[in-house]
Motif scaffolding. Sequence first.
Motif, PDB file in Angstrom:
ATOM      1  N   ASP A 282      -8.666  -0.482  -2.293  1.00 31.39           N
ATOM      2  CA  ASP A 282      -9.794  -1.419  -2.401  1.00 31.39           C
ATOM      3  C   ASP A 282     -10.031  -1.820  -3.861  1.00 31.39           C
ATOM      4  O   ASP A 282     -10.322  -2.988  -4.158  1.00 31.39           O
ATOM      5  N   GLN A 283      -9.914  -0.843  -4.766  1.00 27.82           N
ATOM      6  CA  GLN A 283     -10.104  -1.145  -6.190  1.00 27.82           C
ATOM      7  C   GLN A 283      -9.009  -2.078  -6.709  1.00 27.82           C
ATOM      8  O   GLN A 283      -9.269  -2.944  -7.550  1.00 27.82           O
TER       9      GLN A 283
ATOM     10  N   HIS B  38       0.847  -1.191   0.000  1.00 28.61           N
ATOM     11  CA  HIS B  38       0.000   0.000   0.000  1.00 28.61           C
ATOM     12  C   HIS B  38       0.886   1.246   0.000  1.00 28.61           C
ATOM     13  O   HIS B  38       1.365   1.653   1.067  1.00 28.61           O
TER      14      HIS B  38
ATOM     15  N   GLN C  14      -9.560   4.342  -1.160  1.00 32.59           N
ATOM     16  CA  GLN C  14     -10.469   3.566  -2.007  1.00 32.59           C
ATOM     17  C   GLN C  14      -9.741   2.943  -3.191  1.00 32.59           C
ATOM     18  O   GLN C  14     -10.187   1.913  -3.731  1.00 32.59           O
TER      19      GLN C  14
ATOM     20  N   TYR D 171      -7.505  -4.393  -4.975  1.00 36.82           N
ATOM     21  CA  TYR D 171      -7.882  -5.748  -4.525  1.00 36.82           C
ATOM     22  C   TYR D 171      -9.013  -6.310  -5.393  1.00 36.82           C
ATOM     23  O   TYR D 171      -9.022  -7.500  -5.725  1.00 36.82           O
ATOM     24  N   ASP D 172      -9.969  -5.460  -5.756  1.00 41.78           N
ATOM     25  CA  ASP D 172     -11.072  -5.912  -6.627  1.00 41.78           C
ATOM     26  C   ASP D 172     -10.533  -6.449  -7.951  1.00 41.78           C
ATOM     27  O   ASP D 172     -10.992  -7.490  -8.449  1.00 41.78           O
TER      28      ASP D 172
END
Length: 350
Positions: A259-260, A245, A256, A262-263
């Motif tokens: 998070d994207q 990160h 965010q 990881y998506d």
Amino acid sequence: MSVTLKTGDCIKCSACNMVCPVVSIDGISGFSGPRNLAVDLPRFFAGRMISSQEIFKCTTCWKCEEVCPSSLPLSDSILRLREMMFDEKTLVEGHKRIVENIDRYGRSIKPQLRERRVYAKREAEVLYFPGCISEMRVTSIFDATVELLEKAGVNFGIPDNWVCCGAPLEKIGDSNRLESLKETNLIKFGSFEEIITSCPGCTTQFLRHYDRDPLHTIEVLWEATKKNRLKFKTPKNNVRVALHHPCHIKRTIGPQIIDQAYDLLQLIPRVKIVELEDPDKCCGGGGGVVAGFSDLALKLAASKMRDACRSGVDLLLAPCPFCVLNLRRANIGKVEEFITFINMYTEREA
């Protein structure tokens, strides 16, 4: 830069020092820490500011601000002090090279690998800004990003004669050259409706100093998958990966995006995501520390890579060119840039 630090609001809890990555490596005797530099130094030891190089060891990871119970702008205060202290005659050698490269090439680094690529399209609506490291050092990022944007159907172009975003100059306090670069780039940016960047440092710079709202490539690709413009191939073998990160994504652009990321990874079959114990631990790649204090940056990178190896992953993925460059210097385990990895398993949706 306008920064107001109410030093009287510091409750001297030392929470900032306890999370500082440089203190964790050098100890408080080797690096005074955010509180001493941002709060105590300006108040009590103004004369010492003239000669101190300690303040240039800060990686500007913003972790100190994240934990400060008084929400003090510690990182910005340190950057402001660097600006006040800036003197070309007293710069460390690595920082002198940044200034010399900017003056000679318009980039923070000297071109080595290949000629600059011109990718201008008169009708393009979106500007892709690769940044100095993607274009000249870790060029796989540039190639992968161009391929992915084409697969995603993005009508983009790269203007000729763009210059460094100025982030390295901000880190060494050279505000005059930074303004000059900004003026040059803004002329290039004029006709484009949107800007896409590979480097979180460039993204942060445009947000904070250009009054523009760029997108990191992860955001663009995440949106493209939501619109079914991309599909993913299956790797030949199972792959265990961990996601680093980057500080600029986690604490300045927006979490965010993590998070994207990881998506996107979860869309690739046979990719197993392993969570690091401390995924946002600073790798030492920021703040001008690699150029100015390379040994310190290397220790921070080695610490991060040892964490990744202990987790048992095949690859550590880092969505930042500066992080990739510094982590690879450790020569421990394998590091790949995030977009480059994604591109290997991505196809245009028919």
